[in-house]
Write an enzyme that holds these catalytic residues in place. Structure first.
Site, short mmCIF file in Angstrom:
data_model
loop_
_atom_site.label_atom_id
_atom_site.label_comp_id
_atom_site.label_asym_id
_atom_site.label_seq_id
_atom_site.Cartn_x
_atom_site.Cartn_y
_atom_site.Cartn_z
N GLY A 45 -2.01 -14.68 1.98
CA GLY A 45 -2.13 -13.73 0.88
C GLY A 45 -3.57 -13.43 0.52
N GLU A 92 -8.57 -10.41 6.72
CA GLU A 92 -7.52 -9.49 6.24
C GLU A 92 -8.03 -8.55 5.15
OE1 GLU A 92 -3.96 -11.91 5.33
OE2 GLU A 92 -2.99 -10.68 6.83
N HIS A 173 5.11 -9.34 9.82
CA HIS A 173 3.96 -9.89 9.12
C HIS A 173 4.24 -10.09 7.61
CE1 HIS A 173 -0.62 -9.38 8.09
NE2 HIS A 173 -0.08 -10.40 7.50
#
Ligand SMILES: [Zn+2]
Length: 252
Positions: A45, A92, A173
């Site tokens: 996250g 990310e 994902h």
């Protein structure tokens, strides 16, 4: 005004300022909620808030999002260069920044791997529309095809879908959402998606196809959605163009 061209000392001072401290606490709070609701496992996250024309604060890599401290939060430019903060940013981050670069209304983004939403992403199944009023009002969900996490290719596909959707499932994902209001609002999109996917799975066990909202009912909901400033690819369509979503689950 602080920009990515400000001096290193100015950028460090900006990251320690009281205005940014408030946002750091928000990031820690939403991180805790993501972890408590089991939307993130391990170090998964990331959360990002835009804090200037070309600046954003974000969560670091290799930290559980449930247990972050304000000093863990980093400052980046919108290209993904780290400008301040002691911890390292995640690869990310690119996907979040690509959304923010393409979509100037994006004030904050939230990425995680909630199990029910991710189950749909793994099955390659876009949750049906026209079933639940709240979902129609607040969510606009699309599915991006699989690309390696952290690559510009994935970010590009996601950012393109963010033109008309505020919640993007990523095949095999997880999910990323954006809000024009706040980080908490971006997080709400995840809660709404996750609750909806969970409800759909429960509804399919009742031995009866779910009932759909009618095009007339949808027109009313879309009108309200538009007034909230929430994107939807169906904005502007006439009632006759809003097709019934049909039976769900569809016969295979
Ligand atoms: Zn991820």
């Amino acid at each position: 005004m602080t920009t990515c061209k400000s001096t290193k000392a100015n950028l460090e001072a900006f990251l320690s300022s009281s205005a940014i401290q408030e946002l750091k606490l928000q990031i820690c709070d939403i991180g805790r909620r993501l972890w408590q609701r089991e939307y993130v496992d391990g170090n998964a996250g990331n959360l990002v808030i835009k804090v200037g024309e070309d600046l954003a604060v974000c969560t670091p890599t290799l930290v559980s999002k449930g247990f972050m401290k304000p000093e863990d939060i980093c400052l980046v430019d919108l290209k993904g260069n780290q400008l301040a903060g002691t911890r390292k940013i995640t690869s990310e981050i690119l996907m979040h920044l690509q959304i923010m670069r393409r979509q100037p209304r994006a004030a904050a983004t939230c990425h995680c791997h909630p199990p029910y939403g991710t189950a749909f992403a793994v099955a390659g199944l876009e949750p049906p529309t026209g079933v639940l009023a709240e979902y129609e009002l607040f969510s606009s969900v699309a599915m991006a095809p699989y690309r390696t996490p952290g690559t510009p290719e994935l970010g590009k596909l996601v950012a393109e879908l963010a033109d008309t959707h505020n919640t993007i499932l990523m095949a095999n994902h997880g999910v990323v959402s954006w809000s024009h209001e706040s980080l908490e609002d971006a997080y709400f999109k995840i809660e709404i998606l996750e609750g909806y996917c969970r409800m759909l799975l429960a509804a399919t066990q009742l031995g009866k196809p779910v009932n759909s909202l009618t095009p007339t009912q949808l027109v009313d909901l879309l009108k309200i959605k538009k007034s909230f400033g929430i994107p939807d690819p169906r904005h502007g369509l006439a009632e006759s163009e809003l097709r019934e979503s049909g039976e769900w689950p569809k016969e295979s």
